[in-house]
Scaffold this motif. Structure first.
Motif, PDB file in Angstrom:
ATOM      1  N   ARG A 137       1.696 -12.572  29.369  1.00  0.00           N
ATOM      2  CA  ARG A 137       1.567 -12.834  27.935  1.00  0.00           C
ATOM      3  C   ARG A 137       0.278 -12.241  27.362  1.00  0.00           C
ATOM      4  O   ARG A 137       0.108 -12.219  26.150  1.00  0.00           O
ATOM      5  CB  ARG A 137       1.565 -14.341  27.670  1.00  0.00           C
ATOM      6  CG  ARG A 137       2.872 -15.002  27.930  1.00  0.00           C
ATOM      7  CD  ARG A 137       2.760 -16.440  27.500  1.00  0.00           C
ATOM      8  NE  ARG A 137       3.885 -17.230  27.991  1.00  0.00           N
ATOM      9  CZ  ARG A 137       3.916 -18.538  27.940  1.00  0.00           C
ATOM     10  NH1 ARG A 137       2.907 -19.213  27.440  1.00  0.00           N
ATOM     11  NH2 ARG A 137       4.965 -19.183  28.385  1.00  0.00           N
ATOM     12  N   ARG A 138      -0.630 -11.850  28.217  1.00  0.00           N
ATOM     13  CA  ARG A 138      -1.914 -11.248  27.836  1.00  0.00           C
ATOM     14  C   ARG A 138      -2.751 -12.173  26.960  1.00  0.00           C
ATOM     15  O   ARG A 138      -3.266 -11.793  25.924  1.00  0.00           O
ATOM     16  CB  ARG A 138      -1.695  -9.910  27.153  1.00  0.00           C
ATOM     17  CG  ARG A 138      -1.031  -8.929  28.064  1.00  0.00           C
ATOM     18  CD  ARG A 138      -0.837  -7.622  27.386  1.00  0.00           C
ATOM     19  NE  ARG A 138       0.004  -6.794  28.242  1.00  0.00           N
ATOM     20  CZ  ARG A 138      -0.306  -5.581  28.606  1.00  0.00           C
ATOM     21  NH1 ARG A 138      -1.398  -5.027  28.176  1.00  0.00           N
ATOM     22  NH2 ARG A 138       0.489  -4.914  29.390  1.00  0.00           N
ATOM     23  N   LEU A 139      -2.883 -13.398  27.445  1.00  0.00           N
ATOM     24  CA  LEU A 139      -3.714 -14.361  26.739  1.00  0.00           C
ATOM     25  C   LEU A 139      -5.185 -14.088  27.002  1.00  0.00           C
ATOM     26  O   LEU A 139      -5.554 -13.577  28.058  1.00  0.00           O
ATOM     27  CB  LEU A 139      -3.382 -15.783  27.200  1.00  0.00           C
ATOM     28  CG  LEU A 139      -2.018 -16.337  26.834  1.00  0.00           C
ATOM     29  CD1 LEU A 139      -1.823 -17.695  27.488  1.00  0.00           C
ATOM     30  CD2 LEU A 139      -1.872 -16.472  25.327  1.00  0.00           C
ATOM     31  N   LYS A 140      -6.014 -14.497  26.066  1.00  0.00           N
ATOM     32  CA  LYS A 140      -7.451 -14.421  26.283  1.00  0.00           C
ATOM     33  C   LYS A 140      -7.838 -15.511  27.286  1.00  0.00           C
ATOM     34  O   LYS A 140      -7.122 -16.492  27.479  1.00  0.00           O
ATOM     35  CB  LYS A 140      -8.200 -14.624  24.968  1.00  0.00           C
ATOM     36  CG  LYS A 140      -7.981 -13.504  23.985  1.00  0.00           C
ATOM     37  CD  LYS A 140      -8.772 -13.768  22.738  1.00  0.00           C
ATOM     38  CE  LYS A 140      -8.511 -12.666  21.728  1.00  0.00           C
ATOM     39  NZ  LYS A 140      -9.211 -12.919  20.478  1.00  0.00           N
ATOM     40  N   PHE A 141      -8.984 -15.326  27.883  1.00  0.00           N
ATOM     41  CA  PHE A 141      -9.435 -16.252  28.914  1.00  0.00           C
ATOM     42  C   PHE A 141      -9.563 -17.675  28.360  1.00  0.00           C
ATOM     43  O   PHE A 141      -9.186 -18.642  29.012  1.00  0.00           O
ATOM     44  CB  PHE A 141     -10.769 -15.774  29.497  1.00  0.00           C
ATOM     45  CG  PHE A 141     -11.215 -16.544  30.699  1.00  0.00           C
ATOM     46  CD1 PHE A 141     -10.541 -16.431  31.900  1.00  0.00           C
ATOM     47  CD2 PHE A 141     -12.301 -17.410  30.621  1.00  0.00           C
ATOM     48  CE1 PHE A 141     -10.936 -17.150  33.008  1.00  0.00           C
ATOM     49  CE2 PHE A 141     -12.696 -18.128  31.720  1.00  0.00           C
ATOM     50  CZ  PHE A 141     -12.022 -18.004  32.917  1.00  0.00           C
ATOM     51  N   LYS A 142     -10.076 -17.802  27.149  1.00  0.00           N
ATOM     52  CA  LYS A 142     -10.253 -19.107  26.526  1.00  0.00           C
ATOM     53  C   LYS A 142      -8.900 -19.795  26.316  1.00  0.00           C
ATOM     54  O   LYS A 142      -8.735 -20.979  26.632  1.00  0.00           O
ATOM     55  CB  LYS A 142     -10.972 -18.925  25.192  1.00  0.00           C
ATOM     56  CG  LYS A 142     -11.371 -20.178  24.516  1.00  0.00           C
ATOM     57  CD  LYS A 142     -12.169 -19.826  23.257  1.00  0.00           C
ATOM     58  CE  LYS A 142     -12.608 -21.055  22.518  1.00  0.00           C
ATOM     59  NZ  LYS A 142     -13.363 -20.722  21.319  1.00  0.00           N
ATOM     60  N   SER A 143      -7.927 -19.061  25.838  1.00  0.00           N
ATOM     61  CA  SER A 143      -6.585 -19.617  25.629  1.00  0.00           C
ATOM     62  C   SER A 143      -5.927 -19.950  26.964  1.00  0.00           C
ATOM     63  O   SER A 143      -5.209 -20.952  27.088  1.00  0.00           O
ATOM     64  CB  SER A 143      -5.708 -18.619  24.878  1.00  0.00           C
ATOM     65  OG  SER A 143      -6.284 -18.285  23.655  1.00  0.00           O
ATOM     66  N   PHE A 144      -6.175 -19.128  27.947  1.00  0.00           N
ATOM     67  CA  PHE A 144      -5.637 -19.346  29.284  1.00  0.00           C
ATOM     68  C   PHE A 144      -6.144 -20.676  29.854  1.00  0.00           C
ATOM     69  O   PHE A 144      -5.377 -21.494  30.353  1.00  0.00           O
ATOM     70  CB  PHE A 144      -6.033 -18.166  30.167  1.00  0.00           C
ATOM     71  CG  PHE A 144      -5.727 -18.336  31.612  1.00  0.00           C
ATOM     72  CD1 PHE A 144      -4.430 -18.292  32.069  1.00  0.00           C
ATOM     73  CD2 PHE A 144      -6.754 -18.537  32.523  1.00  0.00           C
ATOM     74  CE1 PHE A 144      -4.146 -18.449  33.411  1.00  0.00           C
ATOM     75  CE2 PHE A 144      -6.477 -18.695  33.852  1.00  0.00           C
ATOM     76  CZ  PHE A 144      -5.174 -18.651  34.299  1.00  0.00           C
ATOM     77  N   LEU A 145      -7.461 -20.928  29.753  1.00  0.00           N
ATOM     78  CA  LEU A 145      -8.031 -22.174  30.260  1.00  0.00           C
ATOM     79  C   LEU A 145      -7.494 -23.379  29.493  1.00  0.00           C
ATOM     80  O   LEU A 145      -7.218 -24.422  30.085  1.00  0.00           O
ATOM     81  CB  LEU A 145      -9.551 -22.132  30.184  1.00  0.00           C
ATOM     82  CG  LEU A 145     -10.232 -21.244  31.222  1.00  0.00           C
ATOM     83  CD1 LEU A 145     -11.733 -21.239  31.015  1.00  0.00           C
ATOM     84  CD2 LEU A 145      -9.905 -21.702  32.636  1.00  0.00           C
ATOM     85  N   ARG A 146      -7.360 -23.251  28.198  1.00  0.00           N
ATOM     86  CA  ARG A 146      -6.809 -24.349  27.398  1.00  0.00           C
ATOM     87  C   ARG A 146      -5.386 -24.681  27.849  1.00  0.00           C
ATOM     88  O   ARG A 146      -5.007 -25.847  27.978  1.00  0.00           O
ATOM     89  CB  ARG A 146      -6.800 -23.981  25.918  1.00  0.00           C
ATOM     90  CG  ARG A 146      -8.129 -24.092  25.278  1.00  0.00           C
ATOM     91  CD  ARG A 146      -8.016 -23.812  23.801  1.00  0.00           C
ATOM     92  NE  ARG A 146      -9.343 -23.782  23.218  1.00  0.00           N
ATOM     93  CZ  ARG A 146      -9.636 -23.209  22.078  1.00  0.00           C
ATOM     94  NH1 ARG A 146      -8.688 -22.581  21.392  1.00  0.00           N
ATOM     95  NH2 ARG A 146     -10.855 -23.237  21.622  1.00  0.00           N
ATOM     96  N   TYR A 147      -4.592 -23.663  28.093  1.00  0.00           N
ATOM     97  CA  TYR A 147      -3.210 -23.877  28.531  1.00  0.00           C
ATOM     98  C   TYR A 147      -3.172 -24.608  29.872  1.00  0.00           C
ATOM     99  O   TYR A 147      -2.429 -25.580  30.044  1.00  0.00           O
ATOM    100  CB  TYR A 147      -2.474 -22.537  28.622  1.00  0.00           C
ATOM    101  CG  TYR A 147      -1.073 -22.668  29.163  1.00  0.00           C
ATOM    102  CD1 TYR A 147      -0.035 -23.086  28.342  1.00  0.00           C
ATOM    103  CD2 TYR A 147      -0.795 -22.398  30.500  1.00  0.00           C
ATOM    104  CE1 TYR A 147       1.254 -23.220  28.833  1.00  0.00           C
ATOM    105  CE2 TYR A 147       0.489 -22.535  30.997  1.00  0.00           C
ATOM    106  CZ  TYR A 147       1.502 -22.942  30.163  1.00  0.00           C
ATOM    107  OH  TYR A 147       2.767 -23.094  30.656  1.00  0.00           O
ATOM    108  N   ILE A 148      -3.979 -24.152  30.808  1.00  0.00           N
ATOM    109  CA  ILE A 148      -4.014 -24.777  32.144  1.00  0.00           C
ATOM    110  C   ILE A 148      -4.479 -26.220  32.046  1.00  0.00           C
ATOM    111  O   ILE A 148      -3.881 -27.127  32.636  1.00  0.00           O
ATOM    112  CB  ILE A 148      -4.913 -23.965  33.113  1.00  0.00           C
ATOM    113  CG1 ILE A 148      -4.319 -22.594  33.378  1.00  0.00           C
ATOM    114  CG2 ILE A 148      -5.165 -24.715  34.404  1.00  0.00           C
ATOM    115  CD1 ILE A 148      -3.034 -22.632  34.150  1.00  0.00           C
TER     116      ILE A 148
END
Length: 157
Positions: A137-148
């Motif tokens: 999905r090519r999420l940014k690192f910040k969005s990736f951490l929020r999702y996890i």
């Protein structure tokens, strides 16, 4: 209190070279095992086979240390005082480390310290395949951490 005492015994067992100190640590750990370890008999039965292997290994160590005061001679091999002391220190050190690990396992202090994080660790491991989907999905690192973190929170509830 016991946890810090076990840590002190562990550190002193690893770093001290003096036979008297190692022997005192052995006696302390042995008494603690007799008093606190409910599985001591089972652990000792498991240790029986290992003691033979350690004895053979340490006899080789005695033979390899040929410098110092000679105690006696067997064929062309000299058994020296330094070799015997080295053997005893190493043997007691290994036995001490095993008995300290038995105490740590039986008292459960490792699981008490890490037990509260066990569920989080299991959730993170379960979410590892999600990482590959998120990379697609090519999420940014910040969005990736929020999702996890959101997924971990949802799994905990």
């Amino acid at each position: 209190m016991l946890n810090s005492f076990l840590l002190i015994l562990f550190i002193s067992t690893v770093f001290v070279q003096n036979l008297k100190v190692i022997s005192i640590i052995f006696l302390i750990v042995f008494v603690l095992n007799v008093v606190l370890n409910k599985n001591l008999i089972i652990n000792l039965k498991k240790l029986k086979v290992l003691v033979y292997i350690y004895m053979v290994t340490f006899i080789i160590q005695i033979i390899s240390h040929q410098n110092g005061e000679v105690l006696f001679k067997v064929f062309n091999i000299y058994v020296t005082k330094n070799g015997v002391v080295y053997f005893l220190v190493t043997f007691l050190r290994i036995i001490n480390l095993m008995m300290i690990s038995w105490l740590a396992k039986d008292t459960g202090f490792l699981m008490n310290k890490l037990g509260r994080y066990r569920q989080v660790i299991e959730n993170v491991i379960r979410l590892i395949p999600e990482v590959f989907v998120l990379f697609k999905r090519r999420l940014k690192f910040k969005s990736f951490l929020r999702y996890i973190l959101r997924e971990i929170k949802l799994k905990d509830n």
